[in-house]
Design a protein around this motif. Structure first.
Motif, PDB file in Angstrom:
ATOM      1  N   THR A 161       0.848  -1.188   0.000  1.00 21.82           N
ATOM      2  CA  THR A 161       0.000   0.000   0.000  1.00 21.82           C
ATOM      3  C   THR A 161       0.885   1.241   0.000  1.00 21.82           C
ATOM      4  O   THR A 161       2.115   1.152   0.140  1.00 21.82           O
ATOM      5  CB  THR A 161      -0.894   0.017   1.249  1.00 21.82           C
ATOM      6  OG1 THR A 161      -0.045   0.141   2.407  1.00 21.82           O
ATOM      7  CG2 THR A 161      -1.720  -1.254   1.354  1.00 21.82           C
TER       8      THR A 161
ATOM      9  N   GLU B 139       2.736   1.383   3.265  1.00 17.96           N
ATOM     10  CA  GLU B 139       3.795   0.372   3.308  1.00 17.96           C
ATOM     11  C   GLU B 139       4.964   0.762   2.415  1.00 17.96           C
ATOM     12  O   GLU B 139       6.133   0.522   2.757  1.00 17.96           O
ATOM     13  CB  GLU B 139       3.230  -0.990   2.903  1.00 17.96           C
ATOM     14  CG  GLU B 139       2.270  -1.577   3.943  1.00 17.96           C
ATOM     15  CD  GLU B 139       1.430  -2.708   3.418  1.00 17.96           C
ATOM     16  OE1 GLU B 139       0.804  -3.418   4.236  1.00 17.96           O
ATOM     17  OE2 GLU B 139       1.356  -2.894   2.176  1.00 17.96           O
TER      18      GLU B 139
ATOM     19  N   GLU C 228       3.536 -14.862  11.506  1.00 16.11           N
ATOM     20  CA  GLU C 228       2.386 -14.149  12.047  1.00 16.11           C
ATOM     21  C   GLU C 228       2.760 -12.747  12.517  1.00 16.11           C
ATOM     22  O   GLU C 228       1.966 -11.806  12.404  1.00 16.11           O
ATOM     23  CB  GLU C 228       1.815 -14.948  13.217  1.00 16.11           C
ATOM     24  CG  GLU C 228       0.647 -14.294  13.928  1.00 16.11           C
ATOM     25  CD  GLU C 228       0.235 -15.053  15.166  1.00 16.11           C
ATOM     26  OE1 GLU C 228      -0.976 -15.062  15.480  1.00 16.11           O
ATOM     27  OE2 GLU C 228       1.124 -15.651  15.830  1.00 16.11           O
TER      28      GLU C 228
ATOM     29  N   THR D 234       4.001  -9.032   5.725  1.00 17.69           N
ATOM     30  CA  THR D 234       2.887  -9.351   6.614  1.00 17.69           C
ATOM     31  C   THR D 234       2.049 -10.532   6.117  1.00 17.69           C
ATOM     32  O   THR D 234       2.068 -10.870   4.927  1.00 17.69           O
ATOM     33  CB  THR D 234       1.968  -8.133   6.746  1.00 17.69           C
ATOM     34  OG1 THR D 234       1.389  -7.853   5.458  1.00 17.69           O
ATOM     35  CG2 THR D 234       2.735  -6.911   7.229  1.00 17.69           C
TER      36      THR D 234
ATOM     37  N   GLU E   3      -1.036 -10.432   5.563  1.00 15.33           N
ATOM     38  CA  GLU E   3      -1.905  -9.873   4.533  1.00 15.33           C
ATOM     39  C   GLU E   3      -1.241  -9.940   3.167  1.00 15.33           C
ATOM     40  O   GLU E   3      -1.902 -10.187   2.152  1.00 15.33           O
ATOM     41  CB  GLU E   3      -2.271  -8.434   4.884  1.00 15.33           C
ATOM     42  CG  GLU E   3      -2.990  -7.663   3.782  1.00 15.33           C
ATOM     43  CD  GLU E   3      -4.306  -8.284   3.355  1.00 15.33           C
ATOM     44  OE1 GLU E   3      -4.701  -8.076   2.191  1.00 15.33           O
ATOM     45  OE2 GLU E   3      -4.933  -9.002   4.165  1.00 15.33           O
ATOM     46  N   MET E   4       0.071  -9.729   3.116  1.00 11.75           N
ATOM     47  CA  MET E   4       0.775  -9.777   1.837  1.00 11.75           C
ATOM     48  C   MET E   4       0.779 -11.182   1.254  1.00 11.75           C
ATOM     49  O   MET E   4       0.672 -11.356   0.034  1.00 11.75           O
ATOM     50  CB  MET E   4       2.194  -9.250   1.994  1.00 11.75           C
ATOM     51  CG  MET E   4       2.260  -7.756   2.272  1.00 11.75           C
ATOM     52  SD  MET E   4       3.962  -7.177   2.384  1.00 11.75           S
ATOM     53  CE  MET E   4       3.702  -5.444   2.777  1.00 11.75           C
TER      54      MET E   4
ATOM     55  N   HIS F 272      -1.612 -13.287   1.622  1.00  7.47           N
ATOM     56  CA  HIS F 272      -2.964 -13.433   1.069  1.00  7.47           C
ATOM     57  C   HIS F 272      -3.114 -12.646  -0.228  1.00  7.47           C
ATOM     58  O   HIS F 272      -3.882 -13.056  -1.120  1.00  7.47           O
ATOM     59  CB  HIS F 272      -3.995 -13.008   2.105  1.00  7.47           C
ATOM     60  CG  HIS F 272      -4.155 -13.979   3.234  1.00  7.47           C
ATOM     61  ND1 HIS F 272      -4.735 -15.220   3.066  1.00  7.47           N
ATOM     62  CD2 HIS F 272      -3.777 -13.907   4.534  1.00  7.47           C
ATOM     63  CE1 HIS F 272      -4.732 -15.867   4.217  1.00  7.47           C
ATOM     64  NE2 HIS F 272      -4.152 -15.100   5.132  1.00  7.47           N
ATOM     65  N   ARG F 273      -2.395 -11.537  -0.365  1.00  9.71           N
ATOM     66  CA  ARG F 273      -2.417 -10.803  -1.633  1.00  9.71           C
ATOM     67  C   ARG F 273      -1.801 -11.646  -2.753  1.00  9.71           C
ATOM     68  O   ARG F 273      -2.264 -11.609  -3.898  1.00  9.71           O
ATOM     69  CB  ARG F 273      -1.649  -9.484  -1.502  1.00  9.71           C
ATOM     70  CG  ARG F 273      -2.316  -8.454  -0.612  1.00  9.71           C
ATOM     71  CD  ARG F 273      -1.423  -7.237  -0.435  1.00  9.71           C
ATOM     72  NE  ARG F 273      -1.831  -6.456   0.733  1.00  9.71           N
ATOM     73  CZ  ARG F 273      -1.103  -5.503   1.287  1.00  9.71           C
ATOM     74  NH1 ARG F 273       0.082  -5.197   0.788  1.00  9.71           N
ATOM     75  NH2 ARG F 273      -1.543  -4.848   2.349  1.00  9.71           N
TER      76      ARG F 273
END
Length: 249
Positions: free
Chosen positions: A105, A108, A193, A199, A201-202, A204-205
């Motif tokens: 983002t 980030e 974690e 992260t 989230e990354m 999952h991206r």
């Protein structure tokens, strides 16, 4: 035709490190492996000018074993592994992205750009900050030995070469994001974690972009999974590698 069990695993390390970061992983792997130094790292000549993820990937590809490979990238090495998977679709049997950034983002991107500026201004202090981020004193586990093992590798970096490599790490994820859906290899995206930079989230991206991706988040872990959690990493990696029905050309 090479048997699936003989397909080599190519291991690519992170920025500022070298191929020795994979020693614990290589001791556990059931498959043959080759850990390569990235351009500007380890035994490779320092980078003399700005480079790109495409150029770094091309250099690595010339040094990989011939024929099909499984490719595993850690941190910066993961971005280079993704580029290789895009450039050599027919050769890459599986792709593993360990502690990988993806599609940062704006906030980030600003944070990593600030770390790059700090490294250019005072590399030793920047390296100490990285060590504390990777192996914090207040962590549940005691990573002092691993921190002291990693420190001389970081401190041996040529400042200019490191800055050129870190600039790729700071920007290439956004360059690659739109092309990730082109990757056809079964993929594993794995991170800690508690990794503040790469992260969950990354990961999952990555899975949202690369078809057939499994996400693994390691509880309580931070960035340096090849050093701190090699057994966990290899367990999931072996599961990906040794599925013959998925690894056929």
């Amino acid at each position: 035709m090479r048997d699936d069990n003989d397909v080599p695993v190519v291991l690519l390390h992170g920025v500022g490190l070298d191929r020795n970061v994979w020693q614990r992983v290589e001791r556990l792997l059931r498959s043959p492996s080759v850990a390569l130094d990235l351009p500007g790292h380890g035994t490779r000549p320092p980078l003399q000018e700005p480079t790109s993820v495409t150029e770094m990937a091309a250099d690595v590809a010339t040094r990989m074993p011939s024929g099909p490979v499984h490719i595993v990238g850690f941190s910066l090495g993961s971005l280079i592994a993704q580029q290789i998977a895009l450039d050599h679709l027919e050769r890459v049997r599986t792709l593993t992205c360990v502690s990988s950034v993806c599609a940062r983002t704006e906030d980030e991107s600003v944070a990593v750009a600030t770390r790059l500026q700090n490294a250019r201004r005072d590399l030793p202090a920047s390296m100490e900050t990285a060590l504390q981020r990777w192996f914090p004193d207040d962590d549940v586990a005691d990573w002092q030995a691993q921190r002291e093992e990693t420190r001389p590798v970081l401190m041996a970096n040529d400042p200019s070469s490191y800055a050129h490599a870190y600039a790729v790490f700071a920007t290439a994820d956004r360059e690659l994001a739109d092309r990730l859906p082109e990757i056809t290899a079964p993929t594993l995206a794995m991170t800690g974690e508690s990794d503040p930079g790469s992260t969950p989230e990354m990961s999952h991206r990555i899975a949202a972009r690369i078809p057939d991706t499994k996400v693994v988040i390691v509880p309580g872990a931070r960035h340096m999974l090849p050093v701190t959690h090699p057994e966990v990493l290899v367990g999931h990696l072996d599961h990906l590698l040794h599925q013959p029905e998925r690894n056929q050309p």
